[in-house]
Each structure stands twice: as structure tokens, then as C-alpha cells.
Write an enzyme that holds these catalytic residues in place. Structure first.
Site, PDB file in Angstrom:
ATOM      1  N   ASN A  63       0.821  -1.223   0.000  1.00 28.19           N
ATOM      2  CA  ASN A  63       0.000   0.000   0.000  1.00 28.19           C
ATOM      3  C   ASN A  63       0.852   1.269   0.000  1.00 28.19           C
ATOM      4  OD1 ASN A  63      -2.072  -1.552   2.524  1.00 28.19           O
ATOM      5  ND2 ASN A  63      -2.331  -1.625   0.313  1.00 28.19           N
TER       6      ASN A  63
ATOM      7  N   ASP B 175     -19.691  -4.353  -3.745  1.00 26.03           N
ATOM      8  CA  ASP B 175     -20.594  -4.855  -2.728  1.00 26.03           C
ATOM      9  C   ASP B 175     -20.831  -3.845  -1.605  1.00 26.03           C
ATOM     10  OD1 ASP B 175     -21.872  -7.271  -2.817  1.00 26.03           O
ATOM     11  OD2 ASP B 175     -20.838  -7.960  -0.994  1.00 26.03           O
TER      12      ASP B 175
ATOM     13  N   CYS C  41     -22.423 -20.949 -19.788  1.00 21.72           N
ATOM     14  CA  CYS C  41     -22.354 -21.433 -21.171  1.00 21.72           C
ATOM     15  C   CYS C  41     -21.360 -20.623 -22.000  1.00 21.72           C
ATOM     16  CB  CYS C  41     -23.736 -21.431 -21.813  1.00 21.72           C
ATOM     17  SG  CYS C  41     -24.491 -19.817 -21.890  1.00 21.72           S
TER      18      CYS C  41
END
Ligand SMILES: [Zn+2]
Length: 632
Positions: free
Chosen positions: A65, A129, A183
Site C-alpha cells: 500500500n 458490494d 455457457c
């Protein structure tokens, strides 16, 4: 006029007036995230007069960081980001009152009451999120939300206010960008990233632990037991015979690329080589950035399979993909490219595939700094409006704000030199299930999908709920939370294994889904499609009763985020009026739904625990009332 040099805000007061600066100084604001953007932001805020700040981050400082999170030094590695960010920021402005939280913003400690304390909330987050969660709480608490984000040279600074702009989630489900339909990966790729995802699955299938549902091809165990020629057999299986089998579907329209895939037969390889030799090979100095020829891919694939098998056999342990493991990266690079050749997709270099496989986007301090700067500029405009309209309700505080896009390079000739674009804020999407419609349509295979999968994959993962409850056919079929009795937990666990169909959730079933932690009540309309795989469910805002279940495809039903690039017009009063009317109606509808849910929930609770624990039931009802009153 001379400046009072003993007052650090003398300059700001000259520009903005003493009243506003005093207001900013005493107003409480929340910063979510103390990483790349968070550090820059906190520094800017304390230097521009924001003295009452709460900052939250769940992370500790990592050595990696330090190149961009300038509030941290080497000696801080391992310590709480929010705590050290606070300490360093205080040295810039000791007058500040900063409260550092080392925790997860999604935890119930940081619920609606927590958010209501703040005049504004600024997101400096690195994941979608948590952003979605904060978006919902800011809508519920009616607090303007600022959101900054960067990805390499790209950046964005946006501001949202309930009723006066789009919300963070109006653009559709942003998770859709990161996940791909099964798929697509298994049999119908159209982009290099699809091939890379497939190649990583192939790696796991060959040498790693296989996750259920990731079964991309079978029969490897037998081949890998052999001591010779296994590399050729694997190559022939996955890039020749499996593909030839797939290509039996000769209709071009079924293939995303518009071309029927071709197995890597000697004939096809020669054809590819001939067409490649007519194109002048681009000379790139860096070895890693050169795209391998098809022959090199074949050789490298075989070599890496041999090396990895040897390593696995010697250690007796399964391997997991690591982008910094040379053999693993060579396998994934060559396999991705060979598959790309199968499906007529342009190949890519090891360098590019490494960043795709490792989800690497370089973090650039300059972009973080630009975004943080804009966030504070827009925060000033908003604070000015809040200051000038104190005591008034339903005011558009972000009227003067713009959204800002930072681009890697200019997009059109007419904007040659421009990489920073002010944009008109999007207005809200009437189909957005978070801020507008409060209803969601889910297309899923109810015959096969378990309740557990519905909760985990759809409600929690796709719809970003934290503690959902589900009411179906007047039955409370699922709830979670710390206050559940043991027997309730047990019956929920049993029920979770059942399919939706077994629980009476079929085509056209209407569910009521609640999440008190996000102040959310949604109607969820179920469309059963027994022709799709369990993983291929789709989610859309609103009630899409008109779309037939067969027509709904997962890819088509999630709309991509849109952003307007029109010229700036700050006068959006008309929109604001429309929004107020919408908001009134929405509020009433939500209130009705919530009462409906509450009533049904009470009925169910009474039926469930009449004899067992009457005090518990009445307590739960009182708690809900408390939440409802707080909402007003
Ligand atoms: Zn929205």
C-alpha cells in the site's frame, strides 16, 4: 483586506464566507474506506476545514500500500488503516475530531441510526458490494452520497441524493461485468477474458481442487495417470476433439463470434500460420508483451503440462493457480490463446493475460488524487446548499454538482486535449429496484434451484442483501439474524435444502423480501425457466411480467451502466419536480408494502411460536415498530 494569519481558515473564509466554513467545521461527515482514495481524501478534508470526521476501514496496512497510501509508513505495516490514517491526518490539523472505526461498514453496528448522524457520506471503497450497501443506507437515511473510484488511469467522482439523481445502483447490476454465464465460458466465448477464465478452470481441472459446477471437460484423471504422451492427449482432447464435437452445431448464429469454432487440426494450424505470416509482425521490445505464435502456444502448453504434472506428482498435493507461478502462467497463457484460435478470437500476450488472470489493475496515485480533489469540491457545493437551506425539507442539495469522469485518453477528435469530463448527473432509473420500483424480477430454474442457492447467489450475492427475510405464499420461509431460536434455525436449515418448487415457489410466485439492515422491502416476481442451468438465473428491476420466460436470457436482462456525456446544464429543476412527485408515491407504496409485510410476519410469528415463547414475539414486534418510527 489582510488575512488573519493566526486563523488557518482565513483564506477559505474570504472565499466561502465565515458562516459556511464554520458550518463545515462543525458538521459530521463519514468517510468509508482509508485506502488509496481514502488517504488522499482525508488529507484534503482536514486541510479544507472538515473537522468532524468518522472514518471506517476493515483493512490493515500492507507493504504494497505504501507506494500510494501516503498517510502510512513502513513502521505502520500490520496496523489498522483507519487508525493510522487518523493519527497522520491529525498532524496536519490537530483541531480535528476524527473517530476511526476498524470494522466492516456492512456490520449491523453501522446501521441506519449510524448513517443518520452525518451531513454527507463519502465512499472511498474498492469493492462494489460495500458501495451498494452504503448506497442503500444513504437512501434510507436521506444523506447525500459521494462516490469516488479509480481503475488505473480511469477515474470517477459522482454524487447522489435520493430523489434528485440516479442512485449508485440505477445503472443496473454492476456485478454482471465480473461474472460470466456458464455457457459462455464452457462453450461459447467471444472475448479473450472468456478464454482466460476457461483456462484457469482447465488448470484447476488438471492440477487443482475442482469446485462443483466447474466441470468444463472430463476424462483427465485417466490421461494424467499415464506416464507418457499425456500432454499430447490433453492437447488433442481439449483443443481438437472437444471442439470438433462442439462445431457440429453448424448454424453460425448460435456462436457469439458469428463463426463456427474449429479444432486445432494440423490443417487449421497451417492455415492460421499462413494468414499470420501475411500480417507484418509488430516488433515489441518487451518479451512479455509479444504475442506467441500458434506453434509456440502448442509447445508452451505441452511443456507447462509436463512441468506442472511433475510438480503435483512429486508433492502429492493439488496445485492452485498463482499468476506469479511461471509454469501456471505459461499454461494459462497458452491454453487461453489456443482456445482463442479455436473460436476465432484475437490472441493476447502473456503480459495481458497475466493481468486478466490475476484481475490486476494498476493503482495510480495521481488518479486517486484527482478523484479525491473533485470529491471535496463537490462536497463543498453540497455543504453550501445544506447550510443555506437549514430547516427546509426536500431540498436538492446537489443541484450545482457535476459528475466527473477521468479517462485514460481523449475519446474524440474534438476533445483532443481533454481527459477530465464533467458530466450531467443521470436521473433515476424508474426500474431501479433500490431507489424506484422496489420490485425485482428473477428468472430462475425453480425445479432445480434450492432455497439456499436462491438466498446465497441471488439475494445476497446478486442483489447485495445482507440479512434477507422471505415471505412466500403468506409463509415466512426464510430469515436470518442473531435473535433466532435454535428450533427456528434448525427448520430453516432443513428448508434451505429444498428446491424452490418444493417450497411452492413456481412461475409467477410473488415473494416479499425484506432486509431491515438496509431498510429494504421488495416484491420479488419469480419467472420459472426449466430450460436454463441453475447458475444461469437472471435478475432485473421492476416487474417484467410481459417477457416470456423462454425469451429471457441472462445476458440480455442486465442493463449496462450508462453515463451521459452531454454538455453541462446545471438547471435540472424540472427533473427535480418530477422526482418529488415520484418520491411521494414511492414512499406511500413502500409504507404500504412494509405494513403488509409486518402484518404477515406478525401472523406467521404468532402461529409459529404462540406456545413456545410469547415474550419473544412481542419483543420482535416492538423492535420493528421502533424501526418504523425512526424512518419518518
Ligand atoms: Zn437507483
Amino acid at each position: 483586506m489582510s488575512l488573519n494569519t493566526s486563523d488557518r481558515y482565513a483564506g477559505l473564509k474570504l472565499i466561502y464566507g465565515e458562516g459556511l466554513i464554520e458550518f463545515i467545521r462543525t458538521s459530521k461527515i463519514l468517510v468509508v474506506g482509508a485506502g488509496g482514495i481514502g488517504c488522499e481524501l482525508l488529507k484534503n478534508l482536514v486541510l479544507s476545514g472538515f473537522e468532524n470526521i468518522e472514518i471506517i476501514d476493515l483493512d490493515t496496512i500492507d507493504i504494497s500500500n505504501l507506494n500510494r497510501q501516503f498517510l502510512f509508513r513502513q513502521k505502520h505495516v500490520g496496523e489498522s488503516k483507519s487508525k493510522i490514517a487518523k493519527e497522520t491526518a491529525l498532524t496536519f490539523n490537530p483541531a480535528c475530531n476524527i473517530i476511526a472505526h476498524h470494522g466492516n461498514i456492512k456490520h449491523s453496528d453501522y446501521g441506519l441510526d449510524f448513517f443518520k448522524q452525518f451531513k454527507i457520506v463519502i465512499n472511498a471503497l474498492d469493492n462494489i458490494d460495500a458501495r451498494r450497501h452504503v448506497n442503500r443506507l444513504c437512501l434510507a437515511a436521506n444523506v447525500p452520497l459521494f462516490d469516488g473510484g479509480t481503475a488505473g488511469y480511469l477515474g470517477q467522482a459522482k454524487v447522489y441524493q435520493k430523489g434528485y439523481s440516479a442512485c449508485y445502483e440505477c445503472g443496473g447490476n454492476r456485478n454482471a461485468e465480473k461474472t460470466f454465464a456458464v455457457c459462455t465460458i464452457r462453450s461459447n466465448p467471444s472475448k479473450m477474458i472468456h478464454c482466460v477464465v476457461w483456462a484457469k478452470l482447465l488448470f484447476d481441472r488438471l492440477f487443482g481442487a475442482v469446485a462443483p459446477g466447474d466441470d468444463i471437460s472430463s476424462g483427465f484423471e485417466e490421461i494424467l495417470k499415464e506416464s507418457q504422451d499425456f500432454e499430447n492427449k490433453i492437447l488433442n482432447k481439449v483443443f481438437v476433439s472437444d471442439i470438433i464435437e462442439l462445431s457440429q452445431m453448424k448454424d453460425k448464429n448460435v456462436w457469439s463470434t458469428g463463426k463456427v469454432p474449429e479444432g486445432l487440426t494440423e490443417e487449421y494450424i497451417t492455415k492460421l500460420e499462413q494468414s499470420a505470416s501475411t500480417v507484418t509482425t509488430e516488433k515489441v521490445g518487451v518479451k512479455e508483451q509479444r504475442v506467441w505464435t500458434i506453434r509456440e502456444c502448442v509447445d508452451n502448453f505441452k511443456k507447462s503440462v509436463i512441468a506442472l504434472k511433475k510438480r503435483r506428482d512429486q508433492s502429492g498435493q493439488t496445485l492452485s493457480f498463482d499468476k506469479d507461478d511461471e509454469d501456471a502462467l505459461v499454461l494459462v497463457t497458452s491454453a487461453s490463446n489456443l482456445r482463442a484460435f479455436n473460436f476465432h478470437i484475437p490472441p493476447a500476450s502473456k503480459f495481458d493475460i497475466k493481468s486478466m488472470a490475476g484481475n490486476i489493475v494498476p493503482a495510480i496515485a495521481t488518479t486517486n488524487a484527482i478523484v479525491s480533489g473533485f470529491l471535496v469540491c463537490e462536497a463543498f457545493k453540497t455543504m453550501k446548499s445544506i447550510f443555506e437551506n437549514q430547516g427546509k425539507e426536500d431540498v436538492n442539495h446537489i443541484k450545482d454538482c457535476v459528475w466527473v469522469d477521468i479517462l485514460e485518453r481523449p475519446i474524440t477528435k474534438s476533445r483532443k486535449q481533454t481527459i477530465i469530463f464533467p458530466l450531467v448527473k443521470d436521473s433515476k432509473n424508474s426500474n431501479c429496484y433500490v431507489c424506484s420500483s422496489n420490485s425485482v424480477t428473477v428468472v430462475a430454474n425453480c425445479d432445480k434451484m434450492s432455497l439456499q442457492k436462491f438466498v446465497e447467489d441471488i439475494l445476497k450475492s446478486k442483489l447485495a442483501l445482507v440479512e434477507p427475510s422471505i415471505l412466500a405464499n403468506d409463509d415466512l420461509i426464510y430469515e436470518c439474524g442473531e435473535d433466532l431460536e435454535e428450533n427456528q434455525i434448525e427448520s430453516i436449515q432443513k428448508r434451505q435444502q429444498k428446491t424452490l418448487k418444493e417450497l411452492g415457489i413456481v412461475d409467477n410466485t410473488e415473494l416479499l423480501v425484506e432486509d431491515f439492515s438496509q431498510d429494504i422491502t421488495w416484491k420479488v416476481f419469480i419467472k420459472n425457466n426449466t430450460k436454463i442451468e441453475v447458475e444461469d438465473f437472471s435478475v432485473d428491476g421492476g416487474n417484467n411480467a410481459t417477457s416470456t420466460t423462454e425469451a429471457a436470457t441472462p445476458a440480455a436482462s442486465t442493463s449496462a451502466p450508462t453515463s451521459s456525456s452531454e454538455t453541462i446544464s446545471l438547471d435540472d429543476d424540472e427533473n427535480a419536480l418530477v422526482c418529488v412527485t415520484d418520491q411521494e408515491i414511492q414512499r406511500k407504496m413502500l409504507e404500504e408494502r412494509r405494513n403488509e409485510f409486518k402484518r404477515k410476519r406478525e401472523e406467521v410469528s404468532e402461529n409459529l411460536s404462540e406456545d413456545t415463547n410469547p415474550t419473544k414475539v412481542s419483543k420482535a414486534v416492538v423492535d420493528e415498530d421502533a424501526i418504523l418510527i425512526d424512518d419518518e
